[in-house]
Scaffold this motif. Structure first.
Motif, PDB file in Angstrom:
ATOM      1  N   ARG A  49      41.989  33.393  51.407  1.00  0.00           N
ATOM      2  CA  ARG A  49      43.443  33.181  51.482  1.00  0.00           C
ATOM      3  C   ARG A  49      43.838  32.021  52.402  1.00  0.00           C
ATOM      4  NH1 ARG A  49      47.690  38.019  51.352  1.00  0.00           N
ATOM      5  NH2 ARG A  49      46.774  37.917  49.249  1.00  0.00           N
ATOM      6  N   VAL A  50      44.809  31.249  51.928  1.00  0.00           N
ATOM      7  CA  VAL A  50      45.461  30.210  52.721  1.00  0.00           C
ATOM      8  C   VAL A  50      46.944  30.572  52.793  1.00  0.00           C
ATOM      9  CG1 VAL A  50      46.029  27.748  52.923  1.00  0.00           C
ATOM     10  CG2 VAL A  50      43.821  28.456  51.936  1.00  0.00           C
ATOM     11  N   VAL A  51      47.488  30.625  54.003  1.00  0.00           N
ATOM     12  CA  VAL A  51      48.898  30.990  54.200  1.00  0.00           C
ATOM     13  C   VAL A  51      49.676  29.774  54.688  1.00  0.00           C
ATOM     14  CG1 VAL A  51      50.519  32.469  55.457  1.00  0.00           C
ATOM     15  CG2 VAL A  51      48.298  33.375  54.727  1.00  0.00           C
ATOM     16  N   PHE A  52      50.845  29.572  54.079  1.00  0.00           N
ATOM     17  CA  PHE A  52      51.712  28.451  54.439  1.00  0.00           C
ATOM     18  C   PHE A  52      53.004  28.950  55.079  1.00  0.00           C
ATOM     19  CE2 PHE A  52      49.537  27.343  50.430  1.00  0.00           C
ATOM     20  CZ  PHE A  52      48.833  26.210  50.824  1.00  0.00           C
ATOM     21  N   GLN A  53      53.492  28.216  56.041  1.00  0.00           N
ATOM     22  CA  GLN A  53      54.863  28.396  56.510  1.00  0.00           C
ATOM     23  C   GLN A  53      55.678  27.236  55.955  1.00  0.00           C
ATOM     24  OE1 GLN A  53      56.562  30.033  60.404  1.00  0.00           O
ATOM     25  NE2 GLN A  53      56.440  27.849  60.828  1.00  0.00           N
ATOM     26  N   LEU A  54      56.762  27.568  55.269  1.00  0.00           N
ATOM     27  CA  LEU A  54      57.591  26.548  54.625  1.00  0.00           C
ATOM     28  C   LEU A  54      58.735  26.129  55.541  1.00  0.00           C
ATOM     29  CD1 LEU A  54      57.804  28.075  51.025  1.00  0.00           C
ATOM     30  CD2 LEU A  54      56.034  26.580  52.004  1.00  0.00           C
ATOM     31  N   PHE A  55      59.032  24.842  55.556  1.00  0.00           N
ATOM     32  CA  PHE A  55      60.120  24.311  56.374  1.00  0.00           C
ATOM     33  C   PHE A  55      61.420  24.310  55.564  1.00  0.00           C
ATOM     34  CE2 PHE A  55      56.527  21.575  58.285  1.00  0.00           C
ATOM     35  CZ  PHE A  55      56.125  22.619  59.109  1.00  0.00           C
ATOM     36  N   ASN A  56      61.848  25.507  55.154  1.00  0.00           N
ATOM     37  CA  ASN A  56      63.017  25.598  54.281  1.00  0.00           C
ATOM     38  C   ASN A  56      64.318  25.281  54.996  1.00  0.00           C
ATOM     39  OD1 ASN A  56      61.669  28.396  54.845  1.00  0.00           O
ATOM     40  ND2 ASN A  56      63.871  28.779  55.008  1.00  0.00           N
ATOM     41  N   ASP A  57      64.264  25.157  56.320  1.00  0.00           N
ATOM     42  CA  ASP A  57      65.444  24.722  57.065  1.00  0.00           C
ATOM     43  C   ASP A  57      65.606  23.204  57.008  1.00  0.00           C
ATOM     44  OD1 ASP A  57      63.000  24.790  58.523  1.00  0.00           O
ATOM     45  OD2 ASP A  57      64.094  24.367  60.365  1.00  0.00           O
ATOM     46  N   ILE A  58      64.563  22.509  56.598  1.00  0.00           N
ATOM     47  CA  ILE A  58      64.594  21.038  56.527  1.00  0.00           C
ATOM     48  C   ILE A  58      64.603  20.540  55.087  1.00  0.00           C
ATOM     49  CG2 ILE A  58      63.293  18.939  57.114  1.00  0.00           C
ATOM     50  CD1 ILE A  58      62.235  20.470  59.571  1.00  0.00           C
ATOM     51  N   ALA A  59      63.805  21.162  54.232  1.00  0.00           N
ATOM     52  CA  ALA A  59      63.725  20.759  52.821  1.00  0.00           C
ATOM     53  C   ALA A  59      63.847  21.993  51.929  1.00  0.00           C
ATOM     54  CB  ALA A  59      62.411  20.025  52.556  1.00  0.00           C
ATOM     55  N   PRO A  60      65.027  22.618  51.884  1.00  0.00           N
ATOM     56  CA  PRO A  60      65.195  23.893  51.169  1.00  0.00           C
ATOM     57  C   PRO A  60      64.907  23.827  49.672  1.00  0.00           C
ATOM     58  CG  PRO A  60      67.325  22.975  51.807  1.00  0.00           C
ATOM     59  CD  PRO A  60      66.285  22.178  52.532  1.00  0.00           C
ATOM     60  N   ARG A  61      65.297  22.761  49.029  1.00  0.00           N
ATOM     61  CA  ARG A  61      65.092  22.646  47.575  1.00  0.00           C
ATOM     62  C   ARG A  61      63.597  22.507  47.247  1.00  0.00           C
ATOM     63  NH1 ARG A  61      68.011  21.437  42.921  1.00  0.00           N
ATOM     64  NH2 ARG A  61      67.182  19.808  41.556  1.00  0.00           N
ATOM     65  N   THR A  62      62.910  21.717  48.028  1.00  0.00           N
ATOM     66  CA  THR A  62      61.473  21.523  47.833  1.00  0.00           C
ATOM     67  C   THR A  62      60.713  22.816  48.119  1.00  0.00           C
ATOM     68  OG1 THR A  62      61.749  19.226  48.535  1.00  0.00           O
ATOM     69  CG2 THR A  62      59.505  20.078  48.465  1.00  0.00           C
ATOM     70  N   CYS A  63      61.104  23.496  49.186  1.00  0.00           N
ATOM     71  CA  CYS A  63      60.451  24.750  49.550  1.00  0.00           C
ATOM     72  C   CYS A  63      60.688  25.844  48.511  1.00  0.00           C
ATOM     73  CB  CYS A  63      60.944  25.221  50.919  1.00  0.00           C
ATOM     74  SG  CYS A  63      60.375  24.203  52.284  1.00  0.00           S
ATOM     75  N   GLU A  64      61.891  25.876  47.963  1.00  0.00           N
ATOM     76  CA  GLU A  64      62.194  26.885  46.947  1.00  0.00           C
ATOM     77  C   GLU A  64      61.370  26.648  45.692  1.00  0.00           C
ATOM     78  OE1 GLU A  64      64.247  30.267  45.286  1.00  0.00           O
ATOM     79  OE2 GLU A  64      63.555  29.577  47.249  1.00  0.00           O
TER      80      GLU A  64
END
Length: 206
Positions: A49-64
């Motif tokens: 397993r590889v776990v990511f933390q998404l920067f949805n506060d900076i790039a919400p559309r890309t993260c979604e």
């Protein structure tokens, strides 16, 4: 008197640090986490397993886009009519000391893919720089051509990619797995000779 002033300054600095820590914790709670389980070679029964933390506060559309491609919740793509899902797709490129790349669930070789928005979408933000390893970034074919392909930076920095590719997350667990894939033997187009398949993927709910 000077000693008292120094203590006051230290106390103020300490208060500022506490505020920064609180802000970081709040930001961390808001940021979503996703995972991919990689089967390397014939190791289908025990994927890593590889776990990511998404920067949805900076790039919400890309993260979604990335989050939904991990969960598969958006059904089939309008352009390809294939499941909008990373599950079953390959890590199709590995460059030692630089990056590993995946997300082409249509062709499997770096020429395909599709976003949840239909086809490709615009570059959302270049606020974050390629200044450390294990950053999660969008692969593209030029300006505003983001689809589903992503790469994980393994180099300690890549400033030549700043302003060219969107950085939208980072690896928080499974760094050893990424490095293992990076070290695989590849062919003349940097495709791993040993298959690396995303056996499962999704979102981690706190």
């Amino acid at each position: 008197m000077a000693e008292t002033t120094t203590k006051v300054k230290k106390r103020k600095l300490s208060d500022e640090n506490k505020s920064e820590i609180k802000a970081d914790k709040k930001k961390s709670k808001l940021r979503k986490r996703t995972f991919i389980d990689l089967a390397i070679g014939d190791d289908d029964e025990t994927p890593s397993r590889v776990v990511f933390q998404l920067f949805n506060d900076i790039a919400p559309r890309t993260c979604e886009n990335f989050r939904c491609l991990c969960t598969g919740e958006k059904g089939h793509g309008g352009s390809t009519n294939l499941p909008l899902h990373y599950k079953g797709s390959a890590i199709h490129r590995a460059v030692k000391g630089f990056m590993i790349q995946g997300g082409d669930f249509t062709e499997g070789n770096g020429t395909g893919g599709e976003s949840i928005y239909g086809g490709m979408f615009e570059d959302e933000s270049f606020a974050l720089k390629h200044d450390k390893s294990m950053l999660l970034c969008m692969a593209n074919r030029g300006p505003d051509t983001n689809g589903s392909q992503f790469y994980i930076l393994t180099a300690n920095g890549a400033p030549h990619l700043d302003g060219v590719h969107v950085v939208f997350g980072e690896v928080v667990s499974g760094i050893d797995v990424v490095k293992r894939v990076e070290e695989l033997e590849v062919d003349d187009v940097s495709m791993p000779k040993m298959k690396v398949i995303i056996k499962n993927c999704g979102e981690l709910i706190p």
